[in-house]
Every structure is written in C-alpha cells, then in structure tokens.
Design an enzyme around this catalytic site. Structure first.
Site: not given
Ligand SMILES: *[C@@H]1O[C@H](CO)[C@@H](O)[C@H](O)[C@H]1NC(C)=O
Ligand SMILES: *[C@@H]1O[C@H](CO)[C@@H](O)[C@H](O)[C@H]1NC(C)=O
Ligand SMILES: *[C@@H]1O[C@H](CO)[C@@H](O)[C@H](O)[C@H]1NC(C)=O
Length: 362
Positions: A48, A338, A341
């Site tokens: 991610s 978040d 990340h």
C-alpha cells in the site's frame, strides 16, 4: 526514532532532515524546466505504500479510493493511493523528472505508457501468498511479477526484438517495497495465521527473505538491472501499533520494531549476494528505518510543532480513514495520514533520502 532517543541522535536526525529539505528544494528547481527524466523508464512493485490504485476493483476491504484519500492529490480525487496526496514512489518519479505518474497495472496502460513504466503495487500484499488475504484479494509479489511478464512481452512486440526490449529494460529503474504486511497482516495476526507458532522471528525472517531473493532473481531474469529494495519499516511506530499495543507515553512499540530487525539484516545480506552473483546488475538496499526516523514523529515533533497522530479520522477496526469525514487542516504537520500510512509531507522527506541511494545505481 523511539522513546529512548538521545539528544545527539535527535540533533543528527534534525540536521539530516534539513540537508534533505535542501536537496529537495534543489531538485525542484532542476525539475522546473522540461528535460528528459534521468532514466527512461520506472517500474514499481510493492504494497500500500506504493499502490496507486491497483486494488480499486478487487474484492477486498483494503482499498483507499474514497474521500478523504487523495484530498491533496493534483487531481483532487481519490485514486486508490493510501495517502492524502502523492506516495513516496510518485515523488521519486517526479524527482527523477517523469512528467506523469507511472500508471497502475490495473488501469491497462497503453503501449506508449508501458515503455515509460508500470506500477504493480497492491495494498495488503506481501511476499507470501497468504499475507493480507483475510481482508480479501490482493496482488502478492509473485503475481506482480507475473503481471510484469506481460508487460515485458508487450515491450518485446512494440520494440520489435528481444534484444531491443532487453536494452530498454536494462536502463529502467525498478523499486520494490515489500515485507511490511508479511508482519502486520500475517505473522502478527495469530487468529488468521499460524506462522508465529511455526517460526520464531529469525526463522520467519529467513523464510521471507529466501522468498524475496527468489523474486528478485525473477525480476533480473525479466531484464531488471537497476533495482532498489526497501527494508521493512518501523512497524511499531505507526499510530495503529501504538493504539493497539502501546503505552500512551511511548512513541513506538519496541517489540514490534525488534521483530523486523532480522528481516532487514538478512535482506541487506542477500542484496550483497545478488550484486556478486549478477555482475551486469546493481541492487541497492533502501534503508526504510532511517527514512522513517527522518520522516517520523520524533523529528517532526523536534523540528517543528508537529503532531504524530493520524490526520484523518480513522476506523479503530481497520486503521483506515473513515469515508467522507473532514481530515485535519494542517496536513503538512502530520507524519501519518491514517493509522498506517505516511502523509505526503512525510513521503516528501522519505523520497529524496531513497533517491540518494538510488543515484548510486543509475
Ligand atoms: C468477495 O469476497 C467475499 C469474502 O471473501 C465473498 O464472500 C464474496 O462472495 C466475494 N464477492 C465477489 C463478488 O466475488
Ligand atoms: C496512451 O495513454 C495516455 C494517457 O492516457 C494518452 O495521453 C496517450 O495519448 C495514449 N497513447 C496512445 C498511443 O493511445
Ligand atoms: C498452519 O496452517 C496451515 C494452513 O493455514 C495448515 O495447513 C497447517 O497444518 C497449519 N500448521 C500448524 C502447525 O498448525
């Protein structure tokens, strides 16, 4: 970074922060004119941290294609990037002089695009097939390489010969960011994975890195000659880790950070071995732990009055932003977007640090 950081460590981190900010400002000036990128092509593999939207149409809860993700992205819309704006992989591309973002494999890039690069990264994915699958589908590194095989075959057809394709592919930069999820979405999830019962941390690291070595050899077979490989991050310093296991007074969960040390040590060792084995290629280790220290909360807190918590309002269950809730205003002041990340602000510190190491192999 960490709770036991000394003042001298902190001042050296701060001075490296400022030298990196200087380097970034210099690069921005150079990037201003129209010029050829420093390499003709750029291929991206990972999780991610590098995913530009490859999970958008997968059956998984791990996707980021809804607001407030993307609030600071140039188009202003959520692309599937796990960030308020650009990822570290995007910023490396900009600093290298690429005019457009490298497109996700899932967007079915056309012939002129694939000659410049493809991004295969997928949120929740890891080195192991099982990793992250409790959240749904993802594209593990082995499948990312299968996808790259399609690209390589198309490039052969576009350029008319295998030799021309090999010459092209040998000039490209390849970066790979893998392993984080093999810990946080596998080894550390005993309710869905029994790896922690079968392997101690060093055995697990050895198992992962052996797999990684095999995949990097495949990448070389497919023509990669300039490859940057990140280590696993300080997974104990994310807001999610601190919320789940941490003591509110500590900035990191030390046991989680210690868990990944053998992975990074073994990864460095296999990168050295690959450089000996393949004299026609250059592999470089990208030190994500130092990068995290530079971008991380301690430096932010010390250098500026900056917060170490997530910027968006996160779901306690997933650590992802709750859809359509207004995020914090001062996004440049948060290392984390978040609970997992980095913010674009943090990525703007990490990318030039990685680029300094990558320049040695370009
Ligand atoms: C998506 O995955 C869930 C859980 O893995 C499964 O129950 C569901 O049938 C899948 N949906 C589709 C459309 O494949
Ligand atoms: C390929 O896609 C890009 C981006 O969407 C577009 O600008 C370009 O015109 C396309 N090229 C061809 C040959 O279709
Ligand atoms: C671990 O899980 C796998 C599949 O999830 C299973 O095949 C294996 O038997 C399990 N091993 C142990 C020691 O529990």
């Amino acid at each position: 970074m960490g709770s036991s950081r000394s003042d001298s460590q902190s001042s050296s981190l701060i001075s490296s922060l400022f030298s990196i900010v200087g380097l970034l400002a210099g690069a921005a000036v150079v990037a201003d004119g129209s010029r050829e990128p420093e390499v003709p092509c750029y291929f991206i593999f990972g999780d991610s941290l590098f995913d530009p939207g490859n999970n958008n149409n997968l059956n998984t809860t791990m996707k980021a294609n809804y607001p407030p993700y993307g609030v600071d992205f140039p188009s202003g819309v959520a692309t599937g990037r796990y960030s308020n704006g650009r990822t570290t992989a995007d910023i490396i591309g900009e600093l290298l002089g690429f005019e457009s973002f490298i497109p996700p494999f899932a967007s079915a890039p056309n012939n002129s695009e694939i000659l410049v690069g493809v991004n295969y990264a997928s949120g929740s994915a890891g080195l192991l097939l099982e990793t992250g699958k409790f959240m749904g589908e993802n594209i593990d590194l082995s499948q990312q390489l299968k996808n790259h095989e399609q690209t390589v075959s198309r490039i052969g057809k576009i350029l008319g010969s295998k030799k021309a394709a090999d010459d092209h592919l040998a000039q490209c930069l390849y970066i790979c960011n893998m392993g984080n999820n093999d810990y946080i979405a596998n080894y550390l999830q005993p309710q869905v994975s029994n790896f922690s019962k079968r392997y101690n941390p060093d055995q697990f690291a050895a198992f992962l890195v052996e797999q990684y070595s095999h995949e990097l050899v495949r990448m070389h077979v497919m023509g990669a000659r300039k490859v940057g490989v990140t280590g696993v991050n300080l997974i104990g310093c994310t807001p999610a880790a601190i919320a789940m296991y941490g003591d509110k007074d500590l900035l990191c969960v030390d046991s989680m950070n210690k868990l990944v040390v053998p992975f990074n040590e073994r990864l460095k060792a296999i990168i050295d071995k690959l450089n000996v084995r393949f004299t026609d290629a250059k592999f470089v280790y990208l030190d994500s732990v130092t990068a995290g220290g530079i971008a991380g909360q301690d430096v932010f807190v010390s250098a500026f009055p900056i917060k170490s918590t997530a910027c968006c309002k996160v779901s306690l269950a997933t650590g992802m932003c709750i859809p359509n809730v207004e995020p914090c205003k001062t996004r440049r002041a948060h290392a984390f977007w978040d609970a997992f990340h980095p913010s674009e602000a943090a990525s703007r510190l990490i990318a030039p640090f990685y680029l300094r190491a990558l320049k040695k192999i370009l």
